[in-house]
Design a protein around this motif. Structure first.
Motif, PDB file in Angstrom:
ATOM      1  N   ALA A 108      44.720  38.683  40.331  1.00  0.00           N
ATOM      2  CA  ALA A 108      45.255  37.327  40.175  1.00  0.00           C
ATOM      3  C   ALA A 108      44.376  36.335  40.916  1.00  0.00           C
ATOM      4  O   ALA A 108      43.834  36.630  41.985  1.00  0.00           O
ATOM      5  N   ASP A 109      44.259  35.156  40.342  1.00  0.00           N
ATOM      6  CA  ASP A 109      43.608  34.027  40.994  1.00  0.00           C
ATOM      7  C   ASP A 109      44.710  33.207  41.653  1.00  0.00           C
ATOM      8  O   ASP A 109      45.484  32.524  40.979  1.00  0.00           O
ATOM      9  N   LEU A 110      44.773  33.263  42.962  1.00  0.00           N
ATOM     10  CA  LEU A 110      45.874  32.632  43.675  1.00  0.00           C
ATOM     11  C   LEU A 110      45.780  31.109  43.706  1.00  0.00           C
ATOM     12  O   LEU A 110      46.720  30.445  44.156  1.00  0.00           O
ATOM     13  N   THR A 111      44.684  30.553  43.227  1.00  0.00           N
ATOM     14  CA  THR A 111      44.606  29.100  43.112  1.00  0.00           C
ATOM     15  C   THR A 111      45.191  28.608  41.791  1.00  0.00           C
ATOM     16  O   THR A 111      45.302  27.394  41.573  1.00  0.00           O
ATOM     17  N   ASP A 112      45.582  29.536  40.926  1.00  0.00           N
ATOM     18  CA  ASP A 112      46.165  29.222  39.617  1.00  0.00           C
ATOM     19  C   ASP A 112      47.683  29.305  39.722  1.00  0.00           C
ATOM     20  O   ASP A 112      48.244  30.387  39.939  1.00  0.00           O
ATOM     21  N   ALA A 113      48.358  28.180  39.577  1.00  0.00           N
ATOM     22  CA  ALA A 113      49.808  28.140  39.760  1.00  0.00           C
ATOM     23  C   ALA A 113      50.539  29.057  38.789  1.00  0.00           C
ATOM     24  O   ALA A 113      51.547  29.690  39.148  1.00  0.00           O
ATOM     25  N   THR A 114      50.054  29.154  37.561  1.00  0.00           N
ATOM     26  CA  THR A 114      50.689  30.039  36.583  1.00  0.00           C
ATOM     27  C   THR A 114      50.544  31.493  37.002  1.00  0.00           C
ATOM     28  O   THR A 114      51.492  32.294  36.896  1.00  0.00           O
ATOM     29  N   ALA A 115      49.372  31.867  37.491  1.00  0.00           N
ATOM     30  CA  ALA A 115      49.144  33.233  37.950  1.00  0.00           C
ATOM     31  C   ALA A 115      50.040  33.575  39.136  1.00  0.00           C
ATOM     32  O   ALA A 115      50.568  34.693  39.231  1.00  0.00           O
ATOM     33  N   VAL A 116      50.239  32.625  40.026  1.00  0.00           N
ATOM     34  CA  VAL A 116      51.109  32.855  41.189  1.00  0.00           C
ATOM     35  C   VAL A 116      52.560  33.014  40.738  1.00  0.00           C
ATOM     36  O   VAL A 116      53.299  33.857  41.261  1.00  0.00           O
ATOM     37  N   LYS A 117      52.981  32.244  39.758  1.00  0.00           N
ATOM     38  CA  LYS A 117      54.339  32.357  39.228  1.00  0.00           C
ATOM     39  C   LYS A 117      54.570  33.759  38.644  1.00  0.00           C
ATOM     40  O   LYS A 117      55.598  34.395  38.916  1.00  0.00           O
ATOM     41  N   ILE A 118      53.609  34.236  37.866  1.00  0.00           N
ATOM     42  CA  ILE A 118      53.734  35.567  37.253  1.00  0.00           C
ATOM     43  C   ILE A 118      53.710  36.653  38.322  1.00  0.00           C
ATOM     44  O   ILE A 118      54.461  37.632  38.254  1.00  0.00           O
ATOM     45  N   LEU A 119      52.870  36.481  39.341  1.00  0.00           N
ATOM     46  CA  LEU A 119      52.829  37.439  40.453  1.00  0.00           C
ATOM     47  C   LEU A 119      54.181  37.497  41.146  1.00  0.00           C
ATOM     48  O   LEU A 119      54.696  38.584  41.453  1.00  0.00           O
ATOM     49  N   GLY A 120      54.770  36.340  41.422  1.00  0.00           N
ATOM     50  CA  GLY A 120      56.078  36.307  42.079  1.00  0.00           C
ATOM     51  C   GLY A 120      57.130  37.037  41.275  1.00  0.00           C
ATOM     52  O   GLY A 120      57.936  37.804  41.832  1.00  0.00           O
ATOM     53  N   GLU A 121      57.128  36.844  39.972  1.00  0.00           N
ATOM     54  CA  GLU A 121      58.093  37.532  39.106  1.00  0.00           C
ATOM     55  C   GLU A 121      57.874  39.038  39.131  1.00  0.00           C
ATOM     56  O   GLU A 121      58.842  39.813  39.137  1.00  0.00           O
TER      57      GLU A 121
END
Length: 282
Positions: free
Chosen positions: A84-97
């Protein structure tokens, strides 16, 4: 290789020596699940190795899939690679889920720091990028994890930052500023979630033998016209121990703070710096 009461083993291609202490203290981390960011190198890798040695499960996050796959093969079934690219808000959202489905016990917030530079060398785009890479994703991922941690009445949130929170480092204005913002967030967070059995702390490393320190040394060597060897010696001389830190020692401290035994430590910024910071409170 055994030395005293510690059993040493080579952690991998990074050359970092890690170790598993004799089980004189059970950290009670077996079968717990932690997310660890920046997992394929430096301090993140060392923390992940330490948690796995304690029997915990680790969801290791980094950008590079190839390095993640190699680490997964090396570490075994308790390690789950996640790119995941943690600077990408969408990627962080998917990681959290994803982490919510894993019923995580806690998270080690860690990623590469912003680039070196002095104020006059930087443009506003660099500040915006530093905000995304060093601050924003930590708030977003924390908000994603809090519901499941609150429901469990237990959680460990550990942020790997820098001694620049307590003592600004030359040529690192982006890190100095953004990590101070993280400190304000974490202190406030600890006050708001403490009753739910959740701790929030910062580990602030000084100069450790990691890829990150190499970039800092290169910048300093270039500015002073010194060799890398001379620059590293000068950095080590700033500490009380007169040497750079071992990531494995840092990982020991992290593992304790992630354990149930650290239930009464929260809202703290703890320096692991060999006595680098001169402030009387460390």
């Amino acid at each position: 290789m055994k030395n005293g009461d510690r059993t040493y083993y080579r952690s991998g291609s990074t050359g970092i020596e890690s170790f598993v202490p004799c089980r004189t203290m059970d950290l009670q981390l077996k079968n717990s699940t932690f997310c660890v960011g920046g997992v394929t190198s430096g301090l993140g890798r060392a923390v992940a190795i330490r948690l796995l040695a304690e029997g915990a499960n680790v969801v290791g996050v980094a950008r590079g899939q190839e390095k993640l796959d190699a680490m997964a093969e090396e570490m075994g079934g308790n390690f789950t690679p996640y790119s995941a690219d943690l600077t990408d808000a969408t990627a962080v959202k998917i990681l959290g889920e994803f982490l919510v489905t894993k019923e995580v016990t806690g998270c080690v917030f860690n990623a590469g720091g912003p680039p070196t530079g002095r104020i006059e060398e930087l443009e506003m785009k660099h500040w915006d990028q530093a905000y995304a890479s060093t601050f924003r994703w930590k708030v977003q991922l924390t908000e994603a994890l809090l519901p499941v941690l609150r429901a469990a009445k237990y959680g460990r949130l550990l942020f790997l930052e820098s001694v620049s929170i307590k003592q600004p480092i030359d040529n690192l204005v982006l890190s100095n500023a953004m990590r101070a913002a993280v400190a304000g967030f974490v202190k406030t967070l600890s006050r708001e979630v403490g009753e739910d059995g959740i701790t929030a702390n910062i580990l602030a490393p000084g100069y450790h033998s990691t890829p990150r320190i190499t970039s800092v040394l290169e910048k300093s060597a270039s500015m002073q016209g010194l060799s890398m060897e001379e620059t590293e010696a000068s950095f080590a001389a700033e500490t009380a121990t007169k040497k750079l830190g071992d990531p494995a020692d840092f990982a020991d401290t992290a593992a304790f703070l992630l354990s149930p035994q650290a239930r009464y430590i929260t809202g703290q910024t703890i320096t692991v710096d060999g006595g680098l910071v001169r402030h009387i409170t460390g």
